[in-house]
Design an enzyme around this catalytic site. Structure first.
Site, PDB file in Angstrom:
ATOM      1  N   ILE A  21       0.788  -1.302  -0.028  1.00 18.08           N
ATOM      2  CA  ILE A  21      -0.098  -0.060  -0.115  1.00 18.08           C
ATOM      3  C   ILE A  21       0.757   1.301   0.199  1.00 18.08           C
ATOM      4  CG2 ILE A  21      -1.651   1.567   1.611  1.00 18.08           C
ATOM      5  CD1 ILE A  21      -2.817  -1.475   2.292  1.00 18.08           C
ATOM      6  N   ASP A  66      13.448   3.457  10.652  1.00 19.03           N
ATOM      7  CA  ASP A  66      12.725   2.718  11.651  1.00 19.03           C
ATOM      8  C   ASP A  66      11.816   3.698  12.274  1.00 19.03           C
ATOM      9  OD1 ASP A  66      11.666   0.969  13.759  1.00 19.03           O
ATOM     10  OD2 ASP A  66      13.420  -0.177  13.736  1.00 19.03           O
ATOM     11  N   ASN A  93       1.926   4.682   7.214  1.00 18.54           N
ATOM     12  CA  ASN A  93       1.490   3.598   6.703  1.00 18.54           C
ATOM     13  C   ASN A  93       2.276   2.220   6.951  1.00 18.54           C
ATOM     14  OD1 ASN A  93       0.283   1.721   4.611  1.00 18.54           O
ATOM     15  ND2 ASN A  93       2.517   1.847   4.106  1.00 18.54           N
ATOM     16  N   SER A 146      -4.970   2.729   9.679  1.00  9.45           N
ATOM     17  CA  SER A 146      -5.658   2.076  10.577  1.00  9.45           C
ATOM     18  C   SER A 146      -5.889   0.840   9.845  1.00  9.45           C
ATOM     19  CB  SER A 146      -6.899   2.532  11.253  1.00  9.45           C
ATOM     20  OG  SER A 146      -7.418   1.641  12.063  1.00  9.45           O
ATOM     21  N   TYR A 160      -2.864  -6.542  17.040  1.00  9.44           N
ATOM     22  CA  TYR A 160      -3.007  -5.908  16.017  1.00  9.44           C
ATOM     23  C   TYR A 160      -4.219  -4.883  16.006  1.00  9.44           C
ATOM     24  CZ  TYR A 160      -3.290  -5.292  10.924  1.00  9.44           C
ATOM     25  OH  TYR A 160      -3.401  -4.276   9.480  1.00  9.44           O
ATOM     26  N   LYS A 164      -4.568  -0.812  15.937  1.00  3.92           N
ATOM     27  CA  LYS A 164      -5.260  -0.071  14.880  1.00  3.92           C
ATOM     28  C   LYS A 164      -6.505   0.504  15.369  1.00  3.92           C
ATOM     29  CE  LYS A 164      -2.600  -1.427  11.407  1.00  3.92           C
ATOM     30  NZ  LYS A 164      -1.965  -0.879  10.800  1.00  3.92           N
ATOM     31  N   THR A 195      -1.292  -7.811  -0.892  1.00  3.22           N
ATOM     32  CA  THR A 195       0.135  -7.329  -0.692  1.00  3.22           C
ATOM     33  C   THR A 195       0.701  -8.414  -0.095  1.00  3.22           C
ATOM     34  OG1 THR A 195      -0.326  -6.545   1.710  1.00  3.22           O
ATOM     35  CG2 THR A 195      -0.838  -4.945  -0.026  1.00  3.22           C
TER      36      THR A 195
HETATM   37  P1  NAI Z   1       3.416  -4.745   3.664  1.00  2.00           P
HETATM   38  O1  NAI Z   1       4.247  -5.928   4.283  1.00  2.00           O
HETATM   39  O2  NAI Z   1       3.572  -5.159   2.167  1.00  2.00           O
HETATM   40  O3  NAI Z   1       4.263  -3.313   3.782  1.00  2.00           O
HETATM   41  C1  NAI Z   1       4.525  -3.002   5.136  1.00  2.00           C
HETATM   42  C2  NAI Z   1       5.825  -1.952   4.848  1.00  2.00           C
HETATM   43  O4  NAI Z   1       6.169  -1.509   6.217  1.00  2.00           O
HETATM   44  C3  NAI Z   1       7.118  -2.781   4.427  1.00  2.00           C
HETATM   45  O5  NAI Z   1       7.684  -2.132   3.468  1.00  2.00           O
HETATM   46  C4  NAI Z   1       7.843  -2.967   5.675  1.00  2.00           C
HETATM   47  O6  NAI Z   1       9.393  -3.025   5.467  1.00  2.00           O
HETATM   48  C5  NAI Z   1       7.376  -1.736   6.340  1.00  2.00           C
HETATM   49  N1  NAI Z   1       7.974  -1.570   7.939  1.00  2.00           N
HETATM   50  C6  NAI Z   1       7.502  -2.370   8.773  1.00  2.00           C
HETATM   51  N2  NAI Z   1       7.963  -2.039  10.028  1.00  2.00           N
HETATM   52  C7  NAI Z   1       8.626  -0.839   9.790  1.00  2.00           C
HETATM   53  C8  NAI Z   1       9.354  -0.149  10.822  1.00  2.00           C
HETATM   54  N3  NAI Z   1       9.360  -0.300  11.788  1.00  2.00           N
HETATM   55  N4  NAI Z   1       9.808   1.039  10.319  1.00  2.00           N
HETATM   56  C9  NAI Z   1       9.796   1.495   8.965  1.00  2.00           C
HETATM   57  N5  NAI Z   1       8.967   0.665   8.035  1.00  2.00           N
HETATM   58  C10 NAI Z   1       8.414  -0.581   8.653  1.00  2.00           C
HETATM   59  O7  NAI Z   1       2.001  -4.320   4.120  1.00  2.00           O
HETATM   60  P2  NAI Z   1       0.748  -3.727   3.632  1.00  2.00           P
HETATM   61  O8  NAI Z   1      -0.114  -4.598   3.348  1.00  2.00           O
HETATM   62  O9  NAI Z   1       1.000  -2.823   2.379  1.00  2.00           O
HETATM   63  O10 NAI Z   1       0.280  -2.826   4.738  1.00  2.00           O
HETATM   64  C11 NAI Z   1       0.647  -1.287   4.897  1.00  2.00           C
HETATM   65  C12 NAI Z   1      -0.133  -0.948   6.158  1.00  2.00           C
HETATM   66  O11 NAI Z   1      -1.609  -1.268   5.995  1.00  2.00           O
HETATM   67  C13 NAI Z   1       0.085  -1.591   7.552  1.00  2.00           C
HETATM   68  O12 NAI Z   1       0.342  -0.731   8.488  1.00  2.00           O
HETATM   69  C14 NAI Z   1      -1.148  -2.875   7.393  1.00  2.00           C
HETATM   70  O13 NAI Z   1      -1.368  -3.061   8.807  1.00  2.00           O
HETATM   71  C15 NAI Z   1      -2.161  -1.765   6.814  1.00  2.00           C
HETATM   72  N6  NAI Z   1      -3.132  -2.841   6.515  1.00  2.00           N
HETATM   73  C16 NAI Z   1      -3.099  -3.652   5.287  1.00  2.00           C
HETATM   74  C17 NAI Z   1      -4.138  -4.443   5.280  1.00  2.00           C
HETATM   75  C18 NAI Z   1      -3.856  -5.434   4.004  1.00  2.00           C
HETATM   76  O14 NAI Z   1      -4.603  -6.185   3.796  1.00  2.00           O
HETATM   77  N7  NAI Z   1      -2.794  -5.417   3.466  1.00  2.00           N
HETATM   78  C19 NAI Z   1      -5.394  -4.192   5.859  1.00  2.00           C
HETATM   79  C20 NAI Z   1      -5.468  -3.046   6.758  1.00  2.00           C
HETATM   80  C21 NAI Z   1      -4.303  -2.599   7.038  1.00  2.00           C
END
Ligand code: NAI
Length: 255
Positions: A21, A66, A93, A146, A160, A164, A195
């Site tokens: 995302i 981070d 995000n 969120s 989680y 959120k 994702t």
């Molecule tokens: P993803 O795993 O593809 O991307 C998450 C990114 O956050 C990664 O690039 C990771 O390296 C980075 N990250 C993690 N910890 C970090 C830190 N301490 N410092 C800096 N970067 C860090 O996940 P996605 O699916 O793109 O999720 C993005 C956000 O959307 C998350 O917060 C997730 O909880 C939220 N979300 C995702 C959903 C989904 O279905 N994919 C649904 C609802 C919320």
């Protein structure tokens, strides 16, 4: 994304931009004309996002950061302002998933990791961004990520969902704190978006990917670009009267 917004001359900052995302939103901001600072702890993915932006003719600053580290976050916001002069829009995000696990079996380390990234990380980023927006003319707009798990409980997702739900509480209160100062702060609550996170999560969950699709009333997973579209709207002048909201974009999952 069919709707176009004009962010020409504006600066956007996206965390968790190395994947999913975050990457889709960084690319959308760049296509809309923004100069984009992309932040993540994953250097390889970050470089790829930066390459995609610059190959498309956009301006990008890649920042290894981070979000749980106060110094990293401040340095990233400072570097953005040093390079681009100001900060108009931010999408906080970065987040991590929780393995499916009952509350009674959730260890403190696992709890701290999820709260640390997904809630404290949002607070640290938003605070540094708000401080910058207060220093410049014109304020700014912040969107915090969120989840559907921010508006309802999910079995096996206590940490989680706590993080959120916390993001929404923080967003609403911070929005009130700074509404009169020209800073809008909103949250977006994605449903199940296709994702890397969901590929990993689907592997650990009973029913796997098919079970996740079955949880979506529209009969498919969401696309990262469908969340990017909502974030750009929330950061655009079209949303000038919108602050403190938690916009659910979830294919009906939580209805
Ligand atoms: P993803 O795993 O593809 O991307 C998450 C990114 O956050 C990664 O690039 C990771 O390296 C980075 N990250 C993690 N910890 C970090 C830190 N301490 N410092 C800096 N970067 C860090 O996940 P996605 O699916 O793109 O999720 C993005 C956000 O959307 C998350 O917060 C997730 O909880 C939220 N979300 C995702 C959903 C989904 O279905 N994919 C649904 C609802 C919320």
């Amino acid at each position: 994304m069919s709707t176009t917004y004009d962010f020409t001359g504006r600066t956007a900052f996206v965390t968790g931009a190395a994947s999913g995302i975050g990457r889709a939103t960084a690319l959308a901001f760049a296509r809309a004309g923004a100069r984009v600072a992309v932040a993540d702890r994953d250097t390889g993915g970050l470089e790829e996002t930066a390459r995609l932006i610059t190959d498309g003719g956009g301006q990008c600053l890649a920042l290894v950061c981070d979000v749980t580290r106060e110094d990293d976050v401040q340095a990233a916001v400072d570097a953005t302002v040093e390079r681009f002069g100001r900060l108009d829009a931010a999408f906080n995000n970065a987040g991590v998933e929780q393995p499916v696990q009952p509350a009674a079996h959730t260890g403190k380390d696992g709890w701290d990791r999820i709260i640390g990234v997904s809630l404290t990380g949002v607070f640290l980023c938003a605070r540094a961004q708000i401080r910058q927006m207060l220093r410049q003319d014109g304020g700014g707009a912040i969107v915090n990520v969120s989840s559907g798990a921010g508006v309802k409980g999910f079995k096996g997702q206590a940490a989680y969902a706590a993080a959120k739900h916390g993001v929404i509480g923080f967003t609403r209160s911070a929005a009130l704190d700074h509404a009169a100062e020209g800073i809008r702060i909103n949250a977006v609550c994605p449903g199940i978006i296709d994702t890397e996170m969901i590929r990993r999560f689907g592997d650990t969950r009973p029913g796997g990917r098919e079970g996740l699709i079955a949880d979506e009333p529209v009969g498919r997973l969401g696309k990262p670009e469908e969340i990017a579209s909502a974030v750009l709207w929330l950061c655009s002048d079209d949303a000038a009267f919108t602050t403190g909201t938690a916009l659910v974009v979830d294919g009906g999952q939580t209805v």
